[in-house]
Design an enzyme around this catalytic site. Sequence first.
Site, PDB file in Angstrom:
ATOM      1  N   ASN A 417     -29.466   6.674  31.018  1.00  0.00           N
ATOM      2  CA  ASN A 417     -29.929   5.420  31.612  1.00  0.00           C
ATOM      3  C   ASN A 417     -30.297   5.658  33.081  1.00  0.00           C
ATOM      4  O   ASN A 417     -29.469   6.118  33.869  1.00  0.00           O
ATOM      5  CB  ASN A 417     -28.841   4.353  31.540  1.00  0.00           C
ATOM      6  CG  ASN A 417     -29.270   3.042  32.205  1.00  0.00           C
ATOM      7  OD1 ASN A 417     -30.027   2.273  31.644  1.00  0.00           O
ATOM      8  ND2 ASN A 417     -28.789   2.800  33.416  1.00  0.00           N
ATOM      9  N   GLU A 418     -31.548   5.390  33.423  1.00  0.00           N
ATOM     10  CA  GLU A 418     -32.034   5.349  34.813  1.00  0.00           C
ATOM     11  C   GLU A 418     -31.694   6.603  35.618  1.00  0.00           C
ATOM     12  O   GLU A 418     -31.179   6.535  36.731  1.00  0.00           O
ATOM     13  CB  GLU A 418     -31.529   4.097  35.532  1.00  0.00           C
ATOM     14  CG  GLU A 418     -32.105   2.815  34.966  1.00  0.00           C
ATOM     15  CD  GLU A 418     -31.852   1.596  35.844  1.00  0.00           C
ATOM     16  OE1 GLU A 418     -31.126   1.706  36.842  1.00  0.00           O
ATOM     17  OE2 GLU A 418     -32.394   0.521  35.525  1.00  0.00           O
ATOM     18  N   ASN A 466     -36.393   0.067  31.454  1.00  0.00           N
ATOM     19  CA  ASN A 466     -35.772  -1.075  32.120  1.00  0.00           C
ATOM     20  C   ASN A 466     -36.809  -1.681  33.064  1.00  0.00           C
ATOM     21  O   ASN A 466     -37.253  -1.027  34.008  1.00  0.00           O
ATOM     22  CB  ASN A 466     -34.542  -0.638  32.917  1.00  0.00           C
ATOM     23  CG  ASN A 466     -33.461  -0.028  32.029  1.00  0.00           C
ATOM     24  OD1 ASN A 466     -33.468  -0.192  30.807  1.00  0.00           O
ATOM     25  ND2 ASN A 466     -32.523   0.673  32.643  1.00  0.00           N
ATOM     26  N   TYR A 472     -37.056  -8.114  40.417  1.00  0.00           N
ATOM     27  CA  TYR A 472     -37.145  -7.136  41.493  1.00  0.00           C
ATOM     28  C   TYR A 472     -38.622  -6.921  41.844  1.00  0.00           C
ATOM     29  O   TYR A 472     -39.212  -5.884  41.578  1.00  0.00           O
ATOM     30  CB  TYR A 472     -36.478  -5.821  41.083  1.00  0.00           C
ATOM     31  CG  TYR A 472     -34.997  -5.932  40.874  1.00  0.00           C
ATOM     32  CD1 TYR A 472     -34.161  -6.370  41.895  1.00  0.00           C
ATOM     33  CD2 TYR A 472     -34.413  -5.619  39.659  1.00  0.00           C
ATOM     34  CE1 TYR A 472     -32.786  -6.497  41.706  1.00  0.00           C
ATOM     35  CE2 TYR A 472     -33.044  -5.731  39.458  1.00  0.00           C
ATOM     36  CZ  TYR A 472     -32.240  -6.174  40.489  1.00  0.00           C
ATOM     37  OH  TYR A 472     -30.883  -6.299  40.295  1.00  0.00           O
ATOM     38  N   TRP A 551     -31.177  -8.155  29.581  1.00  0.00           N
ATOM     39  CA  TRP A 551     -30.084  -7.772  30.472  1.00  0.00           C
ATOM     40  C   TRP A 551     -29.636  -9.025  31.204  1.00  0.00           C
ATOM     41  O   TRP A 551     -30.323  -9.509  32.070  1.00  0.00           O
ATOM     42  CB  TRP A 551     -30.529  -6.699  31.473  1.00  0.00           C
ATOM     43  CG  TRP A 551     -29.365  -6.156  32.242  1.00  0.00           C
ATOM     44  CD1 TRP A 551     -28.901  -6.600  33.443  1.00  0.00           C
ATOM     45  CD2 TRP A 551     -28.499  -5.099  31.830  1.00  0.00           C
ATOM     46  NE1 TRP A 551     -27.794  -5.875  33.822  1.00  0.00           N
ATOM     47  CE2 TRP A 551     -27.527  -4.947  32.848  1.00  0.00           C
ATOM     48  CE3 TRP A 551     -28.439  -4.278  30.714  1.00  0.00           C
ATOM     49  CZ2 TRP A 551     -26.520  -3.996  32.781  1.00  0.00           C
ATOM     50  CZ3 TRP A 551     -27.439  -3.336  30.650  1.00  0.00           C
ATOM     51  CH2 TRP A 551     -26.492  -3.192  31.675  1.00  0.00           C
ATOM     52  N   LYS A 572     -26.719 -11.785  35.801  1.00  0.00           N
ATOM     53  CA  LYS A 572     -27.909 -11.827  34.944  1.00  0.00           C
ATOM     54  C   LYS A 572     -27.584 -12.258  33.516  1.00  0.00           C
ATOM     55  O   LYS A 572     -28.481 -12.292  32.663  1.00  0.00           O
ATOM     56  CB  LYS A 572     -28.596 -10.461  34.924  1.00  0.00           C
ATOM     57  CG  LYS A 572     -29.208 -10.037  36.262  1.00  0.00           C
ATOM     58  CD  LYS A 572     -29.990  -8.753  36.117  1.00  0.00           C
ATOM     59  CE  LYS A 572     -30.540  -8.268  37.448  1.00  0.00           C
ATOM     60  NZ  LYS A 572     -29.474  -7.768  38.333  1.00  0.00           N
TER      61      LYS A 572
END
Length: 679
Positions: A417-418, A466, A472, A551, A572
Amino acid sequence: MKAFISSLTAIILFAFTEPALGQRQTYSLNPDWQFRFSHQVHRNTEQRVDLPHTWNAQDALSGKIDYKRGIGNYTKKIFIPEAWKQKRLFIRFEGANSIANLFVNGKHRGEHRGGYGAFIFELTNHVRYGEENSLLVRVNNAEQLDVMPLVGDFNFYGGIYRDVEFIITDNVCISPLDYASPGLYLTQQDVNEKQAKVQATVMLSNVYTIPQERVIRLQIKENGKVIDEYERKVTVQAQQHNQPVSFTFKIDNPHLWNGTQDPFMYQVTASVWEKKQQTDCVTQPLGLRYYSVDADKGFFLNGKHLNLHGVCKHQDRAERGNALHPYHHEEDVSLMREMGVNAVRLAHYPHSTYLYSLLDRHGIIAWAEIPFVGPGGYADKGFVDMPSFRSNGKEQLKELIRQHYNHPSICFWGLFNELKEEGDNPVEYIKELHELAHREDPTRPTTAASNQEGDMNFITDVIAWNRYDGWYGATPASLATWLDKTHRENPQLKIAISEYGAGASLYHQQDSLRQSTPKSWWHPENWQTYYHIQNWRIISKRPYVWGSFVWNMFDFGAAHRMEGDRPGINDKGLVTYDRRTKKDAFFFYKANWNPEPMLYICGKRNNLRTKKETEIWIFSNGNEVTLYVNNEKPQTVGTDEWKTASFNISLIPGINRIKAQTSINGKMQEDECIWVLEQ
């Protein structure tokens, strides 16, 4: 006196539950531990706790960035009867975060590195029979550069936060030592509506110094009735702990596990027999299904296209942290099913076995992943290129796959992830993980959640991103542009959205629709609602997106977060951290994903109004909605493709009574609220 009472309790616990001849027995060791931090060196500083337990339920959830990350000591005394000398004894931990060391009667007996997988130690030769024995578990949740995860936008709760079991078996048994797995693996080799071919592999363990003859029996059950049975005489080699014995069987015209429509499961029981005496037995679920992902058309289950209406989920909640009981998982799954969820990404680590079993029973497709987590928008890195880190990640991947191999709900193994490619580049290591996942399980595809461009996006079988367009930065419309461009330039990629979401506080209400500033203390609920409406419109129109995962389903703890209505919370979620309140966006998805009749007035919590002229949204899966405002003539509007009816209304100074109605299948659905226009 305290020691005497503890000992007496242990004697009572075991004396009347001595295992029947040759049968495996499992006892919970959750109650009555003594806990202290390692820095509490003075006598009598312990406190009594029951498992599951975390020491960060208070400090981390209060927004204390430097919440306690160190060593906690758990001690317990258990009485081991003399009669158990002819048995094998194991202690199994389902999760302790993140490094655990076990001491028995003051002697070190083993270490486990990783906070989210189960682990097991054999105690057979390390206890005193006919006496009380002491257990000490030292758990460390401090930062460690060679244990995944290194970073994460979530709390690293310390403690023995899942169940602990004491297991007693015969000297020849189905092995619990293969990464703390059930010791029975069911591999679906070829499944369709006409026939299912399955290989069952039983792992055997023999503690004797000479080979042992045993009969292994395999039974396949449908609704509790045996429909097929196999047996084989085998020689279990001396002091062999993971000797495989395989059976291949077929089921004609199988009843398939078909997601939420029909989550049917067979049961497969493997048993060990010495002459005519059964000496061990393990049962596992068998949910027969086949599925695929098409780069243009999305996800297919049992040959039929299935829109994956997914959410992401962390394992913590208010007041408890990550020390959860079964009813907590049951409540979470119930809320997911109410909203119409049929898929879940279990972020960012392996979750509890009980939760996976619930997903099996409810037919929810699962994405299960290891905690190979990048920094997101924060400092530091998720990958350090050193042998001990690389080894630890592979061990955690093996644990994830072997412990949860038989869950039909799990359709994807998530590898990262990320992550970022700057500095120590994880690309070659991701390739190694991908190959390892396929060696461990050739039947399931790998996936990952990326937020970067680069080579890492072209390794796993399917890939996801994502995206937070409209939260953002940018606007929701940029998601459509990005998706179409990515699909056009890389038509071979099987693309999903692994995260999309926006923060929202119940206490932040506004008349106007204005985009939030993510790092501010103002997270109005109506922007979250608008965000999800716009993002879902884009996602639902693109069949090549094989899945999407909101999310997040629930607010969750992140001590470093300084935003929203209080520090320490990522807001969130579509449901609040305590699970008591569903946010407006929850009902938008419920209208779109759950066919059960419903109607909901959006913005009810914004009951103190400043604008006379305003727009009101109604979510309903009815064809049209009628709105009553005070004593004015009602308005009727049809719902659009996304189950939303929009009205422009005028409020009067003071109290305004608002009621919405729709008829679905001859039954009236209603919702109402009161708004007050400030005079």
